[in-house]
Design an enzyme around this catalytic site. Structure first.
Site, PDB file in Angstrom:
ATOM      1  N   ARG A   1      40.332 119.322 102.481  1.00  0.00           N
ATOM      2  CA  ARG A   1      40.180 118.565 103.720  1.00  0.00           C
ATOM      3  C   ARG A   1      40.102 119.482 104.931  1.00  0.00           C
ATOM      4  O   ARG A   1      40.445 120.671 104.862  1.00  0.00           O
ATOM      5  CB  ARG A   1      41.362 117.608 103.911  1.00  0.00           C
ATOM      6  CG  ARG A   1      42.707 118.343 104.028  1.00  0.00           C
ATOM      7  CD  ARG A   1      43.849 117.415 104.350  1.00  0.00           C
ATOM      8  NE  ARG A   1      45.123 118.132 104.385  1.00  0.00           N
ATOM      9  CZ  ARG A   1      46.223 117.658 104.954  1.00  0.00           C
ATOM     10  NH1 ARG A   1      46.213 116.477 105.531  1.00  0.00           N
ATOM     11  NH2 ARG A   1      47.342 118.363 104.940  1.00  0.00           N
TER      12      ARG A   1
ATOM     13  N   ILE B   1      51.029 119.377 106.686  1.00  0.00           N
ATOM     14  CA  ILE B   1      50.976 119.617 108.130  1.00  0.00           C
ATOM     15  C   ILE B   1      51.980 118.685 108.782  1.00  0.00           C
ATOM     16  O   ILE B   1      51.725 117.496 108.980  1.00  0.00           O
ATOM     17  CB  ILE B   1      49.552 119.408 108.672  1.00  0.00           C
ATOM     18  CG1 ILE B   1      48.589 120.372 107.994  1.00  0.00           C
ATOM     19  CG2 ILE B   1      49.520 119.625 110.185  1.00  0.00           C
ATOM     20  CD1 ILE B   1      48.909 121.847 108.207  1.00  0.00           C
TER      21      ILE B   1
ATOM     22  N   SER C   1      54.939 122.914 102.441  1.00  0.00           N
ATOM     23  CA  SER C   1      54.914 121.717 103.274  1.00  0.00           C
ATOM     24  C   SER C   1      53.487 121.254 103.455  1.00  0.00           C
ATOM     25  O   SER C   1      52.535 121.963 103.125  1.00  0.00           O
ATOM     26  CB  SER C   1      55.539 122.017 104.637  1.00  0.00           C
ATOM     27  OG  SER C   1      54.802 123.035 105.300  1.00  0.00           O
TER      28      SER C   1
ATOM     29  N   ASP D   1      45.475 130.421  98.028  1.00  0.00           N
ATOM     30  CA  ASP D   1      45.653 129.023  97.672  1.00  0.00           C
ATOM     31  C   ASP D   1      44.277 128.390  97.525  1.00  0.00           C
ATOM     32  O   ASP D   1      43.568 128.179  98.511  1.00  0.00           O
ATOM     33  CB  ASP D   1      46.454 128.293  98.750  1.00  0.00           C
ATOM     34  CG  ASP D   1      46.799 126.869  98.342  1.00  0.00           C
ATOM     35  OD1 ASP D   1      46.430 126.465  97.224  1.00  0.00           O
ATOM     36  OD2 ASP D   1      47.448 126.165  99.141  1.00  0.00           O
TER      37      ASP D   1
ATOM     38  N   ASP E   1      51.149 123.989  92.183  1.00  0.00           N
ATOM     39  CA  ASP E   1      51.486 123.212  93.376  1.00  0.00           C
ATOM     40  C   ASP E   1      51.212 121.731  93.128  1.00  0.00           C
ATOM     41  O   ASP E   1      52.097 120.981  92.731  1.00  0.00           O
ATOM     42  CB  ASP E   1      50.712 123.725  94.584  1.00  0.00           C
ATOM     43  CG  ASP E   1      51.015 122.940  95.864  1.00  0.00           C
ATOM     44  OD1 ASP E   1      51.942 122.118  95.860  1.00  0.00           O
ATOM     45  OD2 ASP E   1      50.316 123.149  96.874  1.00  0.00           O
TER      46      ASP E   1
ATOM     47  N   LYS F   1      57.311 120.808  97.190  1.00  0.00           N
ATOM     48  CA  LYS F   1      57.101 120.194  98.497  1.00  0.00           C
ATOM     49  C   LYS F   1      57.805 118.837  98.504  1.00  0.00           C
ATOM     50  O   LYS F   1      57.650 118.050  97.569  1.00  0.00           O
ATOM     51  CB  LYS F   1      55.609 120.017  98.791  1.00  0.00           C
ATOM     52  CG  LYS F   1      54.869 121.338  98.982  1.00  0.00           C
ATOM     53  CD  LYS F   1      53.383 121.102  99.212  1.00  0.00           C
ATOM     54  CE  LYS F   1      52.639 122.416  99.411  1.00  0.00           C
ATOM     55  NZ  LYS F   1      51.180 122.231  99.470  1.00  0.00           N
TER      56      LYS F   1
END
Length: 365
Positions: A24, A298, A296, A191, A244, A268
């Site tokens: 995104r 945003i 985390s 990432d 992740d 997370k």
């Protein structure tokens, strides 16, 4: 400590620069802020950003889950009987991990305030200072190189570099350009945000190792559901691989651990549904000798404070990705943990140490 009210409100804060990943592009940080009010006058704070491409949660779904399911179920419960409260929170609806996380944060904020200690001490108190990385969004190699230099000049010694867009050779070019610009003294973590297939991932990771680009680890190189592909990449490369998006729950973590699909796990709170389940994931990983990062979405300093307090409390959490509040054009949070360039210090006030969010408290409903 009886729960009397659970309230929500939406916030939106512009980013300094668009945040771009393989999943995104984001220009504004939106979130639902949660407050839980108890009969003893204490208030707990929580936050849930709408990361629909990862968790599937939107602003509307977060608010709906809290207002229509979580609030009526938890109102009237005693927070000090926290095992009952957290069990009910995770039993009354499936998924909706961001909504659960926001409520979970506020509950832990209340518990630590009740004990009159900062949350990291309530959870274990391993350390009170962390070093965060800073994220380089995926763009053209030249722009990423310039951004990397800027962040290093700002005092960051660990960069988290987004890849996973375009041809695999373009990603190698991106990392090569960044390493050339910043020298060898700065850590680089990649990432891919699920952007590679297993064979491309093996090729790229081994190629970058052959080029001596000094990549510390590669996070989520393949699709979240592709556990076999993740294991293939882990088995075929020397560079450590971190799971992740593949790990939302303790059950996911157990599958990763049992099959040795990854070398590291990124916890997370928005994926795990909060600190309660995050602790279970970390305990499983620690028992298997697998270190964890806490990352985390945003988020503002509400959500990041909760994540940072969890991370600071655990010896097995060795890497920290808490840069998102530094990406915001303004800080709307009063109180909480404190930034000094790449260092984060836990506050000494009880709980999360947060006193208010935004200017209009009446916006809560």
């Amino acid at each position: 400590m009886i729960i009397e009210k659970i309230k929500t409100k939406r916030i939106a804060v512009p980013l300094r620069k668009p945040f771009k990943t393989a999943l995104r592009t984001l220009e504004t940080a939106e979130a639902v802020i949660v407050t839980i009010h108890c009969d003893n006058g204490l208030t707990g704070f929580g936050e849930a950003p709408p990361t629909i491409v990862v968790t599937g949660d939107s602003l509307e779904s977060v608010e709906g889950a809290i207002q229509h399911t979580i609030r009526p179920a938890l109102t009237g419960m005693d927070v000090t009987n926290f095992e009952q409260v957290f069990q009910k929170l995770h039993r009354i609806l499936v998924r909706n991990t961001s909504a659960k996380a926001a409520v979970d944060m506020a509950l832990y904020d209340l518990l630590a305030k009740k004990m009159n200690v900062p949350l990291y001490q309530y959870l274990g108190g391993y350390q009170n200072e962390l070093e965060t990385d800073y994220t380089v969004s995926v763009n053209a190699p030249e722009e990423m190189g310039e951004d990397a230099v800027e962040y290093v000049n700002d005092g960051f010694t660990v960069l988290k570099v987004k890849v996973g867009i375009d041809d695999i050779h373009k990603d190698i070019e991106r990392i090569s350009e960044i390493r050339k610009r910043i020298g060898n003294g700065i850590k680089i973590r990649l990432d891919a945000n699920q952007g590679w297939n297993p064979k491309d991932a093996v090729f790229a990771i081994n190629k970058m190792a052959d080029m001596d680009l000094g990549v510390e680890l590669v996070e989520q190189p393949v699709k979240a559901y592709d556990f076999e592909g993740l294991k293939m990449v882990t088995d075929s490369t020397i560079t450590p691989i971190m799971a992740d998006e593949s790990v939302f729950s303790p059950e996911d973590a157990l599958r990763i651990i049992t099959n040795r699909c990854a070398d590291l796990i990124n916890i997370k709170l928005m994926k795990s549904g909060g600190i309660y389940k995050a602790e279970a994931i970390n305990r499983l990983a620690e028992a298997a000798g697998i270190e964890c990062m806490t990352g985390s979405m945003i988020e503002t300093r509400v959500g990041i404070s909760a994540a940072a307090h969890f991370a600071a409390s655990k010896k097995n959490v060795t890497r920290f990705d808490f840069d998102s509040p530094l990406m915001l054009k303004e800080d709307i949070v009063n109180g909480g943990m404190v930034y000094s360039k790449n260092k984060i210090t836990m506050q000494t006030e009880p709980g999360l140490g947060i006193t208010s969010v935004g200017e209009f408290e009446e916006a809560y409903k």
